[in-house]
Design a protein around this motif. Structure first.
Motif, PDB file in Angstrom:
ATOM      1  N   ARG A   1      10.021   5.319   3.695  1.00  0.00           N
ATOM      2  CA  ARG A   1       9.169   4.204   4.268  1.00  0.00           C
ATOM      3  C   ARG A   1       9.206   2.809   4.162  1.00  0.00           C
ATOM      4  O   ARG A   1       9.054   2.086   5.150  1.00  0.00           O
ATOM      5  CB  ARG A   1       8.150   4.828   4.576  1.00  0.00           C
ATOM      6  CG  ARG A   1       6.856   4.630   4.764  1.00  0.00           C
ATOM      7  CD  ARG A   1       5.309   4.790   4.385  1.00  0.00           C
ATOM      8  NE  ARG A   1       5.083   6.073   4.917  1.00  0.00           N
ATOM      9  CZ  ARG A   1       3.857   6.610   5.378  1.00  0.00           C
ATOM     10  NH1 ARG A   1       3.179   6.203   4.322  1.00  0.00           N
ATOM     11  NH2 ARG A   1       3.580   7.822   5.345  1.00  0.00           N
ATOM     12  N   THR A   2       9.290   2.489   2.626  1.00  0.00           N
ATOM     13  CA  THR A   2       9.347   1.656   1.650  1.00  0.00           C
ATOM     14  C   THR A   2      10.080   0.671   2.200  1.00  0.00           C
ATOM     15  O   THR A   2      10.080  -0.687   2.398  1.00  0.00           O
ATOM     16  CB  THR A   2       9.045   1.639   0.429  1.00  0.00           C
ATOM     17  OG1 THR A   2      10.004   2.209   0.158  1.00  0.00           O
ATOM     18  CG2 THR A   2       7.456   2.005   0.071  1.00  0.00           C
TER      19      THR A   2
ATOM     20  N   THR B   1       2.281   9.713  -8.627  1.00  0.00           N
ATOM     21  CA  THR B   1       2.738  10.241  -7.001  1.00  0.00           C
ATOM     22  C   THR B   1       1.900  11.365  -7.170  1.00  0.00           C
ATOM     23  O   THR B   1       2.280  12.543  -7.873  1.00  0.00           O
ATOM     24  CB  THR B   1       4.088  10.177  -6.642  1.00  0.00           C
ATOM     25  OG1 THR B   1       4.734  11.445  -7.033  1.00  0.00           O
ATOM     26  CG2 THR B   1       4.605   8.920  -6.845  1.00  0.00           C
ATOM     27  N   LEU B   2       1.439  12.433  -5.743  1.00  0.00           N
ATOM     28  CA  LEU B   2       1.274  13.777  -6.089  1.00  0.00           C
ATOM     29  C   LEU B   2       2.392  14.272  -5.964  1.00  0.00           C
ATOM     30  O   LEU B   2       1.610  15.643  -6.420  1.00  0.00           O
ATOM     31  CB  LEU B   2      -0.029  13.938  -4.886  1.00  0.00           C
ATOM     32  CG  LEU B   2      -1.474  13.077  -4.664  1.00  0.00           C
ATOM     33  CD1 LEU B   2      -2.058  13.481  -3.140  1.00  0.00           C
ATOM     34  CD2 LEU B   2      -2.508  12.956  -5.535  1.00  0.00           C
ATOM     35  N   GLU B   3       3.088  14.415  -5.573  1.00  0.00           N
ATOM     36  CA  GLU B   3       3.852  15.210  -5.419  1.00  0.00           C
ATOM     37  C   GLU B   3       5.041  15.026  -7.115  1.00  0.00           C
ATOM     38  O   GLU B   3       4.898  15.978  -7.425  1.00  0.00           O
ATOM     39  CB  GLU B   3       5.156  14.272  -5.036  1.00  0.00           C
ATOM     40  CG  GLU B   3       6.731  15.356  -4.715  1.00  0.00           C
ATOM     41  CD  GLU B   3       7.670  14.775  -3.308  1.00  0.00           C
ATOM     42  OE1 GLU B   3       8.101  13.898  -4.440  1.00  0.00           O
ATOM     43  OE2 GLU B   3       8.071  14.985  -2.213  1.00  0.00           O
TER      44      GLU B   3
ATOM     45  N   THR C   1       0.671  -1.244  -0.074  1.00  0.00           N
ATOM     46  CA  THR C   1       0.080   0.194   0.355  1.00  0.00           C
ATOM     47  C   THR C   1       0.967   1.765  -0.130  1.00  0.00           C
ATOM     48  O   THR C   1       0.150   2.296  -1.078  1.00  0.00           O
ATOM     49  CB  THR C   1      -0.357   0.493   1.556  1.00  0.00           C
ATOM     50  OG1 THR C   1      -1.854  -1.030   1.248  1.00  0.00           O
ATOM     51  CG2 THR C   1      -2.184   1.171   0.448  1.00  0.00           C
ATOM     52  N   SER C   2       1.479   1.163   0.617  1.00  0.00           N
ATOM     53  CA  SER C   2       3.082   2.278   0.525  1.00  0.00           C
ATOM     54  C   SER C   2       3.609   2.645  -0.753  1.00  0.00           C
ATOM     55  O   SER C   2       3.556   3.584  -0.951  1.00  0.00           O
ATOM     56  CB  SER C   2       3.722   2.251   1.613  1.00  0.00           C
ATOM     57  OG  SER C   2       4.663   2.677   2.042  1.00  0.00           O
TER      58      SER C   2
ATOM     59  N   LEU D   1      -1.079   5.666   2.690  1.00  0.00           N
ATOM     60  CA  LEU D   1      -1.025   6.733   1.528  1.00  0.00           C
ATOM     61  C   LEU D   1       0.198   8.212   1.888  1.00  0.00           C
ATOM     62  O   LEU D   1      -0.643   8.826   2.773  1.00  0.00           O
ATOM     63  CB  LEU D   1      -1.769   6.918   0.774  1.00  0.00           C
ATOM     64  CG  LEU D   1      -2.691   5.463   0.069  1.00  0.00           C
ATOM     65  CD1 LEU D   1      -3.345   5.748  -0.044  1.00  0.00           C
ATOM     66  CD2 LEU D   1      -1.328   4.979  -0.845  1.00  0.00           C
ATOM     67  N   ASP D   2       0.804   8.615   1.664  1.00  0.00           N
ATOM     68  CA  ASP D   2       0.335  10.094   1.275  1.00  0.00           C
ATOM     69  C   ASP D   2       1.090  10.779  -0.248  1.00  0.00           C
ATOM     70  O   ASP D   2       1.088   9.772  -0.761  1.00  0.00           O
ATOM     71  CB  ASP D   2       2.295   9.525   2.023  1.00  0.00           C
ATOM     72  CG  ASP D   2       3.166   9.270   1.879  1.00  0.00           C
ATOM     73  OD1 ASP D   2       3.321   8.516   0.748  1.00  0.00           O
ATOM     74  OD2 ASP D   2       4.168   9.172   2.371  1.00  0.00           O
TER      75      ASP D   2
END
Length: 527
Positions: free
Chosen positions: A385-386, A361-363, A147-148, A276-277
């Protein structure tokens, strides 16, 4: 101020109260002059029409989703995952694995009667449940990792609900045709032709559900034997009950509820938001590129005024949950990426670059909208994180493999008698009694040696070995894949004191595995 949603003292909610523009009103015919001009709660005038206030719905009635067939790399990957997962599920109980004459030959078996779990060359005993716990922890962390990294890819490809829903949707296409044909058939009146078509399709549903339940019970007994007994009516009642329940749930969840399970029943969409980020790869509609929407003809007549999205709704039509990805991330999106296949096909047909809907990604979307270059997928995935999730996941897996590879197949447990703690024999010696449990985790009988160590002058005998053969070392045979209980008696000469000593068990084979247990020898206290 009272809340109009609070229950009345007499029970039930006062539905005569409505909320309008943040102001609560009631249908009681009292002038608004009764309330202060700035009061939050006002009463509407008697000449105003009566209002009704219905509670906000927590559940939306289901709208049938007829997704369109699409071809593309993500659809082909879904085909592959579905074939692999269903193949593993249905075929695994029939695989054989030779473990010798004393153990079952089914490759994967949950033997509840003998409390064993077999998976190829691995055998898990009840006291080794920490292996199962470790696998469950790995599965949970694996979900966090996936998920990440790539959003709800598990939901989109490998979740059992997704796999069986996909299978049932292919049955729909096989029987009723593609999307438009299914929409017309649903709207058509009930004729004999529609009844027969529905009966045929639902019969296929039942067959799939039956084989799903039938495959499940084969993991708990020898598959060929169980199938033979099942069809002869000689299987245990729990087998028939389990198949019936799983048939019903498979048909209900995969055949009729489908996306409602993902939206309303599954907790994972609500949990995933914590993982999620803005750096997570998710299926994203690039609105800065697609808006405002307009057809190809409008774009040709008004160059530069419309985005790449031609509002063809192909992304909506192929979605298995019926959402519009152009509305942004939402709980119904399972990240199957079929909308990417559909959009890329349309972009290719009209001569525009692919990627209007894409994994991003949103970024990266913000960077790309500003004219920059997005990161490569590998750089996107390689983030703290991953990496942390992967290291934890791999660490647990490595520890389980190490423990599995170094575990002993010989174990000993000792339980001393406490009533009485000791007994004085006629020759003045002191005797203690113990219950030994020798565990043989090999699929063959093994001879084992039991020794008493650290007890001066101590000798041992058992219920099957008389005192005349007492010695500090005795030999017993432990059957294959079983625990043998031995009643042992240990005696020391007169005058011995209470002290600690050790029981040692050693397998008399090439492995020479040993296990030791320290216990106490009780003797009378000197006055």
């Amino acid at each position: 101020m009272s809340n109009p949603d609070d229950p009345k003292p007499g029970g039930g909610r006062d539905w005569s109260v409505v909320v309008e523009d943040g102001v609560a009103k009631t249908n009681e015919p009292v002038s608004s002059a009764v309330a202060e001009p700035e009061a939050a709660t006002r009463r509407h005038e008697p000449h105003e029409p009566s209002r009704e206030h219905l509670p906000e719905r927590l559940y939306e009635p289901r709208k049938a989703v007829h997704n369109k067939r699409i071809d593309g790399p993500f659809r082909r990957f879904k085909w592959l995952v579905m074939l692999v997962t269903l193949g593993i599920y249905y075929v695994t109980p029939w695989l054989r694995w030779d473990r010798g004459p004393y153990a079952p030959d089914q490759a994967v078996l949950v033997d509840l009667a003998n409390r064993r779990f077999y998976m190829f060359s691995i055998e898990i005993w009840p006291h080794e449940f920490y292996f199962v716990a470790g696998l469950l922890i790995m599965a949970g962390i694996g979900l966090f990792l996936v998920t990440s990294a790539v959003g709800r890819a598990w939901c989109g490809y490998a979740c059992p609900q997704t796999v069986w829903t996909d299978l049932f949707q292919h049955v729909d296409r096989f029987v009723d045709g593609d999307r438009n044909a299914r929409v017309r058939l649903d709207a058509a009146p009930w004729t004999w032709g529609k009844v027969m078509r529905r009966a045929f399709k639902w019969s296929i549903y039942l067959v799939i559900g039956f084989w799903t339940g039938g495959a499940w019970i084969m993991y708990f007994a020898d598959a060929p034997t169980l199938v033979h007994d099942f069809w002869r009516g000689e299987a245990a009642p729990v087998a028939y009950i389990t198949v019936a329940i799983l048939t019903l749930t498979t048909v209900t969840l995969g055949g009729f509820m489908r996306e409602q399970v993902c939206i309303y029943m599954c907790p994972w969409p609500r949990i995933q938001t914590a993982m999620l980020d803005e750096k997570s790869l998710i299926v994203t509609y690039k609105d800065w590129r697609g808006e405002p929407r307009g057809s190809v003809k409008k774009a040709q007549k008004n160059p530069g005024q419309f985005g790449d999205c031609i509002d063809c709704t192909q992304c909506v039509q192929v979605c298995p949950t019926g959402i519009d990805i152009r509305e942004g991330p939402q709980i119904g999106c399972i990240t199957c990426a079929l909308c990417i296949d559909a959009c890329d096909k349309v972009m290719k047909d009209i001569g525009r670059p692919r990627g209007l809907i894409d994994y991003a990604t949103l970024e990266d979307c913000e960077r790309e909208a500003a004219g920059g270059e997005p990161k490569s997928p590998l750089r996107t995935l390689m983030r703290p994180r991953t990496i942390a999730y992967f290291m934890i996941w791999a660490g647990i897996g490595g520890a389980l493999l190490f423990a599995l590879g170094n575990r002993s197949h010989t174990e000993l447990t000792v339980a001393p008698d406490r009533n009485p703690p000791f007994m004085l024999l006629s020759d003045g010696s002191v005797r203690n009694s113990y219950t030994l449990k020798l565990r043989n985790m090999e699929s063959r009988p093994r001879e084992m040696e039991i020794a008493v160590e650290g007890l001066a002058g101590g000798v041992m005998w058992t219920d099957t070995i008389g005192r005349d053969e007492a010695s500090s070392v005795q030999r017993v045979t432990v059957p294959a894949d079983l625990v043998r209980q031995v009643r042992a008696y240990v005696a020391v000469p007169e005058g011995a004191e209470s002290q600690q000593f050790t029981f040692r068990v050693t397998s008399l084979d090439a492995q020479r595995e040993t296990d030791t247990v320290q216990t106490r020898f009780d003797a009378p206290e000197e006055e």
